[in-house]
Design a protein around this motif. Structure first.
Motif, PDB file in Angstrom:
ATOM      1  N   TYR A 323      23.779 -47.396   9.067  1.00  0.00           N
ATOM      2  CA  TYR A 323      22.551 -47.540   8.279  1.00  0.00           C
ATOM      3  C   TYR A 323      21.612 -46.371   8.532  1.00  0.00           C
ATOM      4  CZ  TYR A 323      24.072 -52.355   7.823  1.00  0.00           C
ATOM      5  OH  TYR A 323      24.795 -53.480   7.548  1.00  0.00           O
ATOM      6  N   PRO A 324      21.043 -45.772   7.495  1.00  0.00           N
ATOM      7  CA  PRO A 324      20.020 -44.747   7.730  1.00  0.00           C
ATOM      8  C   PRO A 324      18.730 -45.365   8.270  1.00  0.00           C
ATOM      9  CG  PRO A 324      20.366 -45.097   5.375  1.00  0.00           C
ATOM     10  CD  PRO A 324      21.285 -46.033   6.080  1.00  0.00           C
ATOM     11  N   THR A 325      17.814 -44.524   8.712  1.00  0.00           N
ATOM     12  CA  THR A 325      16.502 -44.963   9.171  1.00  0.00           C
ATOM     13  C   THR A 325      15.458 -44.305   8.268  1.00  0.00           C
ATOM     14  OG1 THR A 325      17.290 -45.185  11.422  1.00  0.00           O
ATOM     15  CG2 THR A 325      14.924 -44.884  11.161  1.00  0.00           C
ATOM     16  N   LEU A 326      14.453 -45.076   7.862  1.00  0.00           N
ATOM     17  CA  LEU A 326      13.430 -44.528   6.974  1.00  0.00           C
ATOM     18  C   LEU A 326      12.070 -44.530   7.680  1.00  0.00           C
ATOM     19  CD1 LEU A 326      14.372 -46.531   3.730  1.00  0.00           C
ATOM     20  CD2 LEU A 326      15.374 -44.383   4.577  1.00  0.00           C
ATOM     21  N   PHE A 327      11.310 -43.468   7.474  1.00  0.00           N
ATOM     22  CA  PHE A 327       9.929 -43.412   7.968  1.00  0.00           C
ATOM     23  C   PHE A 327       9.019 -43.307   6.759  1.00  0.00           C
ATOM     24  CE2 PHE A 327      12.444 -41.946  11.508  1.00  0.00           C
ATOM     25  CZ  PHE A 327      11.880 -42.640  12.562  1.00  0.00           C
ATOM     26  N   THR A 328       8.012 -44.165   6.704  1.00  0.00           N
ATOM     27  CA  THR A 328       7.122 -44.215   5.536  1.00  0.00           C
ATOM     28  C   THR A 328       5.683 -43.961   5.962  1.00  0.00           C
ATOM     29  OG1 THR A 328       8.564 -45.835   4.496  1.00  0.00           O
ATOM     30  CG2 THR A 328       6.324 -45.697   3.636  1.00  0.00           C
TER      31      THR A 328
END
Ligand code: OXD
Ligand code: MN
Length: 589
Positions: A323-328
């Motif tokens: 799974y990728p990791t997202l930063f928002t």
């Protein structure tokens, strides 16, 4: 012959008119393609939806900057559309389902033109669990499609599972043109349907999360005899190797994620993570309460997360898996292409952009990361993941804890006398507000069971449901209240928090196992000072006494405020809660 699911998708496409429809299969390759589309084709406010990050330091991680008006849950635009207003209760905004649908149909006409409609089939809960629910969300933005794959069990197998059935949870989501005037999150509990327009923010747009797993699921739980709660699920292993499972309710941004994966400061203890946000509870054949986490990811607050506050989350964020990791809405270091936020271990670099993409440095006088900036990351990355995480039955819970951010009054820890008193403690709980929702930050609001923004029906009925769940259990969990946030005259936190909170959990476990006695007060059972293990920390007896004190004068003021809140539910507030209220009130006189 088209299946009910295919027909439903077709009907939504007729209204929203996307250029393309992409049925997602949940594969790794597909996730890569979706993120690529977000980097190369889709735009928000003229900018790409995703930017790649430094793959060496933050493997498989991407940065997302939201529309500047779209940074938190919009509670004032969130509606629960039961046919009767009274069913939604004073705790929800209400619109009649027909009126709500008319309004959203008008706003959604052609809203996906020029865009791709992603069809996301997913399970909330392990597919082998009899408590799991098959769901399908439609969305028109890669950010939501990619986030849903991290947060839920997304797979084409769900389409096979649904087959010819009409029984699946439906979510229709479009970012529209991000116009806050046309932003609505509407729930139709009797149809298992959520319709959200105008926002891409997690709590408004990842419809499996707050919308289904709390608002709609709490209503299902009320009708079917189970509970959907805003709670951490964790296992605490003691030095004998025994694991006690605990569920903890706290409002948004009160440190639930830190608690769920805590590195305990007491030797011999270990925390095992099962969830940081949502728990579904069912009564087992043995009369105990079992919890599952329907999600498989964390959507956590970035600011304040560091090797000191949450080393296991920092490891989780830097882990590379399926799974990728997202930063928002964090800040961005343009030299190293790394995310940055206030409270992270490193100093900011020389070439920084703030969360809105403006040049930023320490002298700018503003926060670089939005206070509600987030990471979205797989729970399977967590070094503390419990080996019971995928157990379809869930784990038996021995203690339920209600917490909140209260700088005064509420003691460090209190045990309820019994289940009904515990429900009273949960119902009277309050917290000082944070940036996780759009409202004034730092004011006290009552937030029963940390569910005020998430209970999908009248909270008077919800309290009744809690009372009745207690009467159905042979071995109900013990109920506690905690408060890590008491401050001194200078506004400084008295209790050190983070990994030191194990000292409070140890007392809770000792009480569950009948290993220590407690001190009865009018508001509940408190620890004897000697029973809070303070080895290795610097906190004076006087400070400990202060945060374990019961100040009757202040409690009277608190109870007056609780009374006003309870009165807002009129006759629906259970008599049991008034009885508990009277007991405390009389003793406080
Ligand atoms: C969350 C919230 O994002 O509670 O979990 O707002
Ligand atoms: Mn939450």
């Amino acid at each position: 012959m088209a299946t009910p699911l295919e027909k439903w998708v077709e009907k939504q496409a007729e209204l929203t008119r996307p250029d393309r429809i992409h049925w997602c299969d949940g594969s790794e390759e597909e996730a890569r393609l979706i993120i690529q589309k977000g980097m190369e084709e889709e735009k928000i406010n003229g900018n790409p939806v995703f930017y790649p990050l430094n793959n060496e330091k933050w493997p498989n991680a991407y940065f997302h900057r939201s529309h500047p008006t779209d940074v938190a849950r919009t509670e004032h635009l969130t509606y629960v559309c039961h046919p009767e207003k009274e069913t939604a209760g004073p705790n929800n905004n209400w619109m009649h389902p027909e009126e709500a649908k008319k309004l959203l149909t008008r706003i959604s006409d052609g809203c996906m033109r020029g865009r791709t409609m992603y069809v996301l089939p997913y399970m909330m809960g392990h597919p082998d669990s009899r408590f799991a629910k098959a769901c399908v969300q439609l969305t028109d933005i890669s950010y939501v499609a990619a986030s849903m794959r991290i947060m839920t069990r997304m797979s084409k197998k769900v389409i096979e599972k649904i087959g010819n059935s009409e029984d699946f949870v439906k979510g229709l989501h479009s970012v529209g043109d991000f116009d806050p005037e046309k932003r609505f999150i509407m729930h139709f509990p009797d149809e298992n349907f959520v319709w959200s327009v105008g926002s891409g923010y997690g709590g408004n747009a990842l419809l499996g999360k707050k919308c289904f797993s709390l608002r709609i699921a709490s209503w299902l739980g009320y009708k079917e005899g189970w509970l959907a709660e805003h709670m951490v699920i964790m296992g605490v292993e003691d030095p004998d190797g025994e694991i006690t499972y605990i569920a903890v309710a706290m409002p948004s941004a009160c440190g639930k994620t830190n608690l769920a994966m805590m590195e305990p400061a007491l030797a011999g203890y270990k925390v095992w993570t099962l969830g940081d946000d949502i728990a579904w509870f069912h009564i087992g054949d043995d009369g105990r309460l079992y919890a599952i986490n329907p999600e498989i990811g964390f959507f956590g607050v970035a600011p304040g997360t560091s090797m000191r506050s949450n080393p296991n989350m920092m490891k989780t964020l830097r882990c590379n898996n399926f799974y990728p990791t997202l930063f928002t809405n964090t800040a961005l270091n343009l030299d190293s292409m790394e995310p940055w936020w206030e409270g992270i271990d490193e100093q900011p670099g020389k070439n920084m952009l703030d969360w809105q993409g403006n040049k930023w440095n320490l002298k700018s006088g503003t926060k670089a990361a939005h206070p509600n900036s987030r990471f979205t990351v797989s729970i399977y990355n967590a070094p503390t993941l419990s080996k019971e995480f995928d157990n379809p039955q869930g784990v038996p819970v021995s203690a339920i804890i209600f917490g909140g951010r209260r700088t005064q009054l509420i003691p460090l820890v209190t045990e309820a006398f019994d289940w009904n008193h515990g429900v009273f403690i949960g119902a009277r709980s309050g917290s000082e507000t944070t940036a996780a929702a759009i409202h004034q930050v730092g004011v006290l609001r009552r937030d029963p069971m940390a569910m005020l923004p998430f209970c999908g029906y009248n909270m008077g009925d919800y309290f009744n449901h809690w009372i009745s769940m207690g009467s159905k259990m042979k071995n109900p969990p013990k109920i506690f209240s905690v408060n890590w946030f008491r401050t001194d005259e200078n506004g400084k936190f008295i209790w050190p928090g983070f990994g030191e909170n194990i000292r409070v959990l140890k007392w809770i476990i000792d009480r569950v196992k009948n290993r220590v006695s407690g001190r009865e007060t009018s508001v509940g059972i408190l620890p004897h000072l000697k029973d809070i293990d303070l080895t290795g920390i610097d906190i004076s007896d006087e400070d400990l006494r202060k945060i374990l004190d019961v100040n009757i004068k202040e409690w009277k003021e608190e109870l007056e405020d609780v009374k006003k809140f309870f009165n807002s539910f009129g006759k629906r507030l259970p008599a049991e809660l008034w009885r508990e209220y009277d007991k405390v009130y009389r003793q406080a006189l």
